[in-house]
Design an enzyme around this catalytic site. Structure first.
Site, short mmCIF file in Angstrom:
data_model
loop_
_atom_site.label_atom_id
_atom_site.label_comp_id
_atom_site.label_asym_id
_atom_site.label_seq_id
_atom_site.Cartn_x
_atom_site.Cartn_y
_atom_site.Cartn_z
CE1 TYR A 160 -3.83 2.31 0.44
CE2 TYR A 160 -2.50 3.36 2.12
CZ TYR A 160 -3.59 3.37 1.29
OH TYR A 160 -4.45 4.44 1.30
CG ASP A 255 5.95 4.01 0.70
OD1 ASP A 255 6.21 4.72 1.69
OD2 ASP A 255 4.79 3.82 0.27
CE LYS A 283 1.11 4.86 7.75
NZ LYS A 283 -0.24 4.52 8.10
#
Ligand code: PLP
Length: 447
Positions: A160, A255, A283
């Site tokens: 994701y 990522d 995050k």
């Protein structure tokens, strides 16, 4: 609607209290599906109202009914210091007092960019902040396409990377939880420019390079997968990806939205010994407020406006509040490297404890763990190494386990594809309580 802490009641047999159910009914009237992110819905774990939270306290969340949960969601991995850490609170309060948005340059963004450079020194010369991980990855892909003059994005099934069109081809996390690995509304033209391959399969990658290497702009990969549970790269997999991508003239984007600062005080690639061309952050580097960043060497990053022709912009990019919280988080994490050893030990205890209890009750399961990240797969197979393996796990069993844990005051992410995150605020007591609850839940599953 916010009960005082002293009114906290232990959860009962009903998974969530009456006030949560009332709020959910109201939410469904005004918010699509009652949730602002599909990953928060309980659709995949039996449905019904999720607990509506009013307060976070370290390792705990408290809901509108005054129930207290040990929280393993931790903002889907955005938190590692727990809820309401004093250093972050202070930074956010200071930012609130001084203005949360200037729409101008300010010193904080320089300090956080310098911290990211130090977190990934082999890759980062220049940083650009965004408001989310999605925007960071989206722009990194645009940049790679501009730099190479090529069209093809290679990614891996079940990973994701946010919710822009291209990465919803073969998407994981909430998308796979709801069976939406292929989202509606993504044009065929976009799909034609994306190739999604099995993770941990160097042969499949090599075959794709032979077939389409000359079209490949970039390979986008989570160096440690955190979106179909927790899956580590097999030895040699990332090395093959980087080496063959480079030979084909493509760029590699790691990522690290989940992984940076999760396992060590910086990017995880440094531990894996494989270096990408571009890196994305999110995050944890926002200290609990929204953030994203993409970064790389100046020869690539200087293609971004205003220096170059690749456009990216954002009202909230590098806003003083997110940056202040992020800087506070990064300072705590780099200043206390022993915190990671503690998380590793707690994570090991939790994983080992769940493994032993599953064995005790004869429930076939695999448990993965790295640092304070843990994932339980209900499978009869010896291990899980790719998305197909996760998709073969017993989702119904996970749903029953989730509900049984929720009833006992343990909040897991509501999906068999999500990781349980420990925070610095979790301790042996929380792990022990979780294992007692897991023991009862697994006994129920066995019965
Ligand atoms: N990349 C990875 C690896 C992620 O896990 C996520 C979100 O979970 C994203 C990108 C998107 O980040 P955001 O939710 O901030 O848009």
């Amino acid at each position: 609607m916010q009960p005082p802490a002293s009114s906290c009641t232990p959860p009962t047999d009903i998974p969530v209290g009456e006030h949560s159910r009332q709020w959910f009914r109201r939410a469904e009237q005004v918010i699509v599906g009652g949730v602002n992110s599909p990953s928060r819905s309980l659709e995949a774990v039996g449905g019904g109202a999720p607990p509506f939270m009013v307060r976070g306290e370290g390792a705990y969340l408290v809901d509108v009914d005054g129930r207290r949960y040990i929280d393993y969601v931790q903002g889907f991995g955005a938190l590692i210091l727990g809820h309401g850490h004093p250093a972050l609170r202070e930074a956010i309060q200071e930012a609130a007092a001084g203005g949360t948005l200037f729409g101008t340059c300010h010193p904080g963004e320089v300090l956080l960019a310098e911290a990211l450079k130090a977190a990934a020194p082999e890759v980062v010369e220049r940083v650009r902040f965004t408001a989310s991980g999605t925007e960071a990855v989206m722009t990194a892909v645009r940049l790679a396409r501009a730099a190479t003059g090529r069209r093809l994005l290679v990614k891996f099934d079940g990973s994701y990377h946010g919710h822009f069109d291209a990465v919803l081809v073969g998407a994981g996390s909430g998308a796979s939880t709801l069976g939406l690995d292929e989202s509606a509304g993504v044009p065929d033209g976009v799909k034609a420019d994306v190739l999604s391959l099995p993770y941990n399969d160097p042969e499949a990658f090599a075959a794709a390079v032979r077939r389409a290497g000359r079209d490949m702009a970039c390979v986008l990969v989570e160096p440690v997968v955190g979106n179909f549970g927790l899956v580590l790269p097999r030895p040699g997999f990332l090395e093959t990806v980087v080496e063959q991508a480079h030979r084909a003239g493509a760029l590699v984007i790691f990522d690290e939205v989940i992984t940076a600062f999760r396992f060590r005080p910086g990017a995880v690639y440094r531990e894996l010994g494989v270096v990408p061309d571009l890196i994305t952050f999110g995050k944890l580097v926002g200290g609990g407020l929204p953030i994203g960043a993409y970064a790389g060497p100046s020869r690539l990053m200087d293609l971004v406006a205003p220096k170059g022709p690749v456009y990216q912009d954002g009202t909230w990019a590098g806003n003083p509040a997110s940056v202040a919280a992020g800087l506070a988080a990064v300072r705590v994490l780099t200043g206390q490297p022993e915190l990671y050893a503690r998380l590793e030990e707690l994570g090991r205890q939790l994983a080992q404890g769940v493994r032993e209890r599953a064995r005790r009750w004869g429930v076939p399961a695999v448990v993965h763990q790295k640092g304070g990240a843990v994932c339980l797969y209900f499978t009869e197979e010896p291990d899980v190494t790719d998305f197909a393996g996760v998709a073969r796990c017993d989702g119904r069993r996970f749903a029953r386990f989730f509900q049984a844990m929720l009833r006992q005051g343990i909040l897991l992410p509501p999906s068999p594809y999500e990781v349980w995150f420990l925070s610095a605020a979790h301790g042996p007591q929380e792990v022990e309580r979780t294992l007692q609850a897991a023991d009862r839940a697994l006994k129920e599953l066995a019965g």
